[in-house]
Every structure is written in C-alpha cells, then in structure tokens.
Design an enzyme around this catalytic site. Structure first.
Site, PDB file in Angstrom:
ATOM      1  N   GLN A   1      47.647  36.946  53.292  1.00 29.18           N
ATOM      2  CA  GLN A   1      47.142  38.270  52.941  1.00 29.18           C
ATOM      3  C   GLN A   1      46.318  38.829  54.101  1.00 29.18           C
ATOM      4  O   GLN A   1      45.352  38.201  54.544  1.00 29.18           O
ATOM      5  CB  GLN A   1      46.276  38.226  51.684  1.00 29.18           C
TER       6      GLN A   1
ATOM      7  N   TYR B   1      38.585  47.498  49.723  1.00 27.70           N
ATOM      8  CA  TYR B   1      38.642  47.306  51.172  1.00 27.70           C
ATOM      9  C   TYR B   1      39.334  48.493  51.852  1.00 27.70           C
ATOM     10  O   TYR B   1      39.600  49.506  51.235  1.00 27.70           O
ATOM     11  CB  TYR B   1      39.282  45.957  51.486  1.00 27.70           C
TER      12      TYR B   1
ATOM     13  N   ARG C   1      49.231  44.499  47.989  1.00 23.21           N
ATOM     14  CA  ARG C   1      48.475  44.335  46.741  1.00 23.21           C
ATOM     15  C   ARG C   1      47.678  45.601  46.468  1.00 23.21           C
ATOM     16  O   ARG C   1      47.047  46.150  47.375  1.00 23.21           O
ATOM     17  CB  ARG C   1      47.519  43.143  46.830  1.00 23.21           C
TER      18      ARG C   1
ATOM     19  N   GLY D   1      44.367  33.190  39.502  1.00 23.62           N
ATOM     20  CA  GLY D   1      43.396  32.824  40.518  1.00 23.62           C
ATOM     21  C   GLY D   1      42.566  31.619  40.142  1.00 23.62           C
ATOM     22  O   GLY D   1      42.830  30.499  40.571  1.00 23.62           O
TER      23      GLY D   1
END
Length: 356
Positions: free
Chosen positions: A98, A179, A226, A310
C-alpha cells in the site's frame, strides 16, 4: 461462509481464497524506512489469506507522517521488501504494497528531511501527532504547487516500480483515512482554485492521475486503490457533494481497469451499493469492527468479491484455519499495535498454543 474459501481472480492473479489482510500501520521499520527481518516473519505468519495488503508505505520523504513506517523508494527499502515478498510467496499468498502519502497528517520531527508537510491547501488538521518528544500538535502544511503535484504523481509512479522490483504482486494506492488523496477530495482540506480544487471532477483529478500513472508504469492489473467514503479521520469532511464525488470517481476508475477497489465501509450502504454498480471490477469491502458472526455476509449478498479484515488477522496468524474450524480467536493487544519488537507482533499463538 464456504464461498470465502473459494478461489478469486484479482487482476492477473488467482487467489487461494477471498479473505484479505487489511493494511495496518505497525511502526516497526528501521529509522530509514527499511523493513526489518521481523516484518518478513509477521507477514509470512498471516499468509493463509489469499491477499495481504501491506501497512501504509511512503513513496517519498514528503510522504512520511509517522515514526518508523516503511518506505519503498530506495535500494535499501527494496531489499527489505524483497525478503517479505519472498516469505509471503513461499506460503502461497499474494502481497500488494500500500502506497501511503500522508499529506498534512505529518510532523517535521518524524520525516527524514524535517520539512514542513505538504497538502492540497495550507490547512492544519487540528490533531496531535506522536513524535520522539511526545505528542505535539500537527503544524500547518504548505500547499503544493501545480508542479509539485506533478512531482508527487511521479513519486507514486517510482514507488510502484520499486515495489515490483521488490517482488510485490502490485500496489494499492491509499486514497482513504484522511491522507493526501482523500485530502484532495474534501473541501475541509482542499480550497484550491486551480484544476485540482472546486468541482467534483477537479477534486478527484489527483487520485485519477496517480492511478493512471501507476497503471502505465506497472500495469492496470497490478494497480489498486483504497477508499473510505464518508470517513472523517484526520479532520476530513467531504461535505454534501461527497457521495457524488465517489460515484464519479468509481466510474472513472472503472475505465482504467484496475485490479480492485478496496472500500473501507463506514455505514453508507446506498453509496457502497452504487460503487458496486459503477465500478465494474473486483471489489473488496472492509467493515472495521465487524463481528465474527458477520464474516462472509458481504460476499453472500454479492456486495463484495472479497472481504478484508484487520485486527482479527493481526491477532490470529492462522485466521483462515480458525474460521474453517470455528476455533476461538485470540484477542488483539492494543498496547502493542505501534512500535516495539516481537511482542504483539509475531508472538500471537497459533491453534497449537505456541507462537505461530
């Protein structure tokens, strides 16, 4: 539940099952961003899932926000990741790295060059950041110039190439969690008046340019993204046009023929259903905090082609086997999520009782 263990096609690959390890920051890289040998053990332990998406990995010095997160743009970074990809492949799984540029979610004390963070606009997120001297307020970032945006796209392109050199099966662009990519989406972080701000099309432009550049570099079938529609992490507010932006973006990404779109689902069922219709490729859905008894329901309803998990994978290196046998799950230790060594990283016990 049985469908979870059937093969799936993602880009150019056939996966052994439809379970995905979601990306999770663990902050255990060397100070220069090189992954350690312990990371190879960590990922290999969890390679009973069909696909591993790595922790967020910075594509440049500017992309780093947190202490001891890995990079993928130097020779040392590539060598560190080569050990990880080899270990994962030996167990029969695939790994996408990622690519995470944090944008304004950074502090100069945490980056190699100690410079002011960059972002779409000079707007601080009003959030604290952990540094070597403790928690500090995140300072105001510097707005990227148009030329610097082009350079940032080039940084993503280079990082993708270096990821393939390191043996990764592909890369996932981190367009979520507050982000840089999502900062361009949100009016709360993007007040630009050029071609990257204002309209839905302009605010989606950076994400599309990054995806296009990476697809040109390594192939669309090794490129993924994502998204976290509606998530308000890091002071992000996508405003009333947020759902329309994601509908537009989904259709545009579909034209690129990427390997997959990975959605962090935070509750807007109608929007995720529309993304499913507009994005014509493989869709991975991650619902943070999902209960064990709900595993498999998005696949059963055809909302998702694969499901990502996760914390349960973090704490259970034999996650797939535990699902198959209905065995109890280890509880994750929240105190060891970030930083440190083997404790809470590679020492979770397998079904036999010993560390995996």
């Amino acid at each position: 539940m049985t469908a979870l263990f059937s093969p799936a096609t993602v880009g150019r690959y056939t996966l052994s099952n439809r379970l995905v390890m979601a990306p999770m920051t663990r902050s255990r890289a060397a100070p220069d961003g090189t992954p350690t040998a312990l990371a190879a053990t960590y990922y290999a332990q969890r390679a009973d899932v069909g696909l591993i998406v790595s922790e967020g990995t910075q594509p440049s010095d500017d992309g780093q926000g947190y202490l001891t997160t890995p990079g993928i743009y130097t020779d040392a970074h590539v060598a560190g990741w080569q050990a990880i990809t080899a270990a994962v492949h030996a167990k029969g799984a695939r790994l996408f790295i990622q690519l995470m540029h944090v944008g304004r979610m950074s502090h100069p004390d945490n980056t190699p060059h100690h410079r002011q963070a960059v972002a779409p606009s000079a707007i601080a997120p009003s959030a604290p950041m952990f540094t070597m001297t403790g928690m500090q307020p995140i300072p105001e970032p510097r707005a990227l110039t148009t030329e610097e945006i082009r350079q940032t796209v080039a940084d993503f392109r280079l990082a993708a190439r270096r990821a393939i050199e390191a043996g990764a099966d592909g890369v996932e662009i981190h367009g979520a969690n507050g982000y840089l990519v999502q900062q361009f989406f949100a009016p709360s972080a993007n007040t630009r008046t050029d071609q990257y701000g204002g309209s839905i099309e302009n605010r989606a432009r950076f994400a599309i340019e990054v995806a296009t550049a990476i697809a040109e570099e390594i192939g669309a079938d090794r490129t993924a993204i994502r998204l976290s529609p509606g998530a308000q992490l890091g002071g992000i507010d996508e405003g009333p046009e947020g759902p329309a932006l994601y509908r537009y973006l989904s259709a545009e990404l579909s034209r690129l023929g990427l390997a997959y779109v990975h959605v962090m689902h935070v509750g807007d069922e109608a929007l995720v259903a529309d993304i499913r219709k507009l994005w014509r490729g493989t869709l991975i859905v991650n619902r943070p905090g999902r209960a064990r008894e709900q595993i498999g329901t998005d696949l059963a309803s055809s909302l998702a082609d694969l499901e990502a998990y996760g914390q349960m994978v973090l704490a259970n290196p034999d996650f797939v086997e535990r699902l198959k046998t209905n065995a109890p799950m280890n509880a994750p230790d929240h105190n060891t999520y970030y930083g440190g060594g083997a404790k809470g990283y590679t020492d979770y016990p397998g079904l036999g009782g010993a560390a995996a």
